[in-house]
Design a protein around this motif. Sequence first.
Motif, PDB file in Angstrom:
ATOM      1  N   ASP A 120       0.820  -1.220   0.000  1.00 24.09           N
ATOM      2  CA  ASP A 120       0.000   0.000   0.000  1.00 24.09           C
ATOM      3  C   ASP A 120       0.847   1.260   0.000  1.00 24.09           C
ATOM      4  O   ASP A 120       0.538   2.224  -0.705  1.00 24.09           O
ATOM      5  CB  ASP A 120      -0.955   0.017   1.205  1.00 24.09           C
ATOM      6  CG  ASP A 120      -2.153  -0.885   1.014  1.00 24.09           C
ATOM      7  OD1 ASP A 120      -2.460  -1.238  -0.158  1.00 24.09           O
ATOM      8  OD2 ASP A 120      -2.790  -1.252   2.018  1.00 24.09           O
ATOM      9  N   LEU A 164       2.152   1.659  -3.564  1.00 22.06           N
ATOM     10  CA  LEU A 164       1.091   2.019  -4.498  1.00 22.06           C
ATOM     11  C   LEU A 164       0.631   3.463  -4.320  1.00 22.06           C
ATOM     12  O   LEU A 164       0.164   4.091  -5.271  1.00 22.06           O
ATOM     13  CB  LEU A 164      -0.107   1.081  -4.340  1.00 22.06           C
ATOM     14  CG  LEU A 164       0.084  -0.346  -4.837  1.00 22.06           C
ATOM     15  CD1 LEU A 164      -1.117  -1.213  -4.447  1.00 22.06           C
ATOM     16  CD2 LEU A 164       0.302  -0.389  -6.346  1.00 22.06           C
ATOM     17  N   GLU A 203      -1.791  -2.076  -9.075  1.00 25.79           N
ATOM     18  CA  GLU A 203      -2.920  -2.179  -8.148  1.00 25.79           C
ATOM     19  C   GLU A 203      -3.957  -3.175  -8.662  1.00 25.79           C
ATOM     20  O   GLU A 203      -4.578  -3.887  -7.888  1.00 25.79           O
ATOM     21  CB  GLU A 203      -3.553  -0.806  -7.931  1.00 25.79           C
ATOM     22  CG  GLU A 203      -4.546  -0.784  -6.811  1.00 25.79           C
ATOM     23  CD  GLU A 203      -4.923   0.623  -6.399  1.00 25.79           C
ATOM     24  OE1 GLU A 203      -5.469   0.760  -5.295  1.00 25.79           O
ATOM     25  OE2 GLU A 203      -4.675   1.572  -7.163  1.00 25.79           O
TER      26      GLU A 203
END
Length: 169
Positions: free
Chosen positions: A90, A93, A133
């Motif tokens: 995360d 990203l 993603e």
Amino acid sequence: MIKYEVGKPFPHKNYLGKGEVTIAILNTAFFDVVCVLSGISPNERKDWRKGKLTVCLYEQASIPFICFVFENWNFDVNINIGKVQPDKIDEWLNSEGNIINLFLVDAITGKLEAMRMISIPQSMAERIRDICEQQSDCDLSEIDKTIQATLSGISTQFMIQHAEIKFKL
């Protein structure tokens, strides 16, 4: 802190001894590319350090393939988000980094032959992250199989010709 020095052994030994490989290593700045080749020519070293370079993005089945095109040669690298520590995905990203460090390593000696730092447009970096993603919706165990099938069926030249984004440095 890891020190990279041209003419010295490449500090990441786990990428050596596997023959000729090209690997993307995700990091906080964006990613590094380690290209391990045999028989590196003086022109390839020169191109790597300061030659004209075009970076292309090709997508296949939620996998970004980034092609690096020099005047007389090229190579590609792919990104498999499943290779990143789960607690770092995360963060990567959602980061804003767009820096790519390029490392050219001799497959026989393990020495760093040339290196270069480039930055790509933020829009291109964001598109690469968006594609990665999408991988989270895929079966991560199938991503490597899809990468291998793509690489055996599609050439780097095809990826360059059909790239959705191209950026010249």
